[in-house]
Design a protein around this motif. Structure first.
Motif, PDB file in Angstrom:
ATOM      1  N   LYS A   1       7.538 -23.753  23.060  1.00  0.00           N
ATOM      2  CA  LYS A   1       6.658 -25.057  23.682  1.00  0.00           C
ATOM      3  C   LYS A   1       7.370 -26.081  24.276  1.00  0.00           C
ATOM      4  CE  LYS A   1       2.878 -27.723  21.704  1.00  0.00           C
ATOM      5  NZ  LYS A   1       2.133 -27.891  22.797  1.00  0.00           N
TER       6      LYS A   1
ATOM      7  N   ASP B   1       6.703 -29.616  25.329  1.00  0.00           N
ATOM      8  CA  ASP B   1       5.695 -30.790  25.013  1.00  0.00           C
ATOM      9  C   ASP B   1       5.601 -31.810  26.397  1.00  0.00           C
ATOM     10  OD1 ASP B   1       7.713 -32.766  24.841  1.00  0.00           O
ATOM     11  OD2 ASP B   1       8.243 -32.318  22.629  1.00  0.00           O
TER      12      ASP B   1
ATOM     13  N   ASP C   1       1.760 -23.317  31.840  1.00  0.00           N
ATOM     14  CA  ASP C   1       2.936 -22.564  31.121  1.00  0.00           C
ATOM     15  C   ASP C   1       2.825 -21.108  31.874  1.00  0.00           C
ATOM     16  OD1 ASP C   1       3.880 -24.479  28.849  1.00  0.00           O
ATOM     17  OD2 ASP C   1       1.780 -24.017  28.451  1.00  0.00           O
TER      18      ASP C   1
END
Length: 195
Positions: free
Chosen positions: A4, A6, A186
């Motif tokens: 991930k 952020d 992403d």
């Protein structure tokens, strides 16, 4: 791939002493200091007063982000119109990039009916949970135009070697001076011996 990236990592840097100023409409810019030759040249460079502004559609339409290389016959293209339905696939199915290859990134977009100032492309790359690269590229300021814009970023070279041949998680974002986020997605890529 569950890495991930952020929002904090995608924050853009500020240029010391730069103040984006008050937001104005195209009409306000057109009327602003009409006798100032320098300002008129700047307004002309943004297409203000050229009558090309369209009152329809979003402020900015982003068409695609492409990776181009002389060692590849066709570019790798992220078509933003198709992005919504393919976000999960972009993370699971990495784009293959040949190691040690020079490439350019190209952004295609159109500004419809407003002046967009300080567009930036920001990208964070992670490998095994660690940030290995952050790219922050100024796209620029643009006025409305019937013709799409094309912005090419400086040439880069993909990593090479046995340790580089792995999969990387990436998050890309396009943002302006006002903090408006236009694109945020992403994806992943894998460095390999061949395309």
């Amino acid at each position: 791939m569950t890495e991930k990236i952020d929002d904090q990592e995608l924050q853009t840097s500020n240029t010391p002493g730069y103040n984006p100023g008050e937001k104005k409409s195209v009409d306000e810019y057109a009327k602003l200091d009409a006798n100032d030759e320098s300002l008129n040249k700047w307004k002309a460079s943004l297409g203000i007063g050229a009558g090309a502004a369209s009152g329809d559609g979003p402020k900015v339409e982003f068409y695609s982000l492409s990776l181009e290389s002389a060692s590849r016959s066709e570019p790798i293209v992220f078509n933003f119109a198709d992005l919504q339905g393919k976000k999960a696939d972009l993370k699971k199915n990495p784009v293959i990039i040949k190691e040690g290859t020079e490439y350019n990134v190209k952004l295609d977009f159109k500004v419809n009916h407003d002046v967009i100032s300080g567009l930036k492309y920001v990208q964070v790359v992670k490998k095994a949970g660690l940030t290995v690269d952050k790219l922050e590229e100024m796209v620029g300021s643009y006025g409305p135009s019937a013709t799409p814009y094309e912005k090419r970023f400086p040439t880069e070279e993909s990593p090479s070697g046995m340790l580089a041949r792995t999969t990387y998680a990436v998050r890309s974002r396009i943002v302006d001076d006002d903090g408006n986020i236009y694109i945020d997605f992403d994806w992943s890529f894998k460095i390999a011996k061949e395309w």
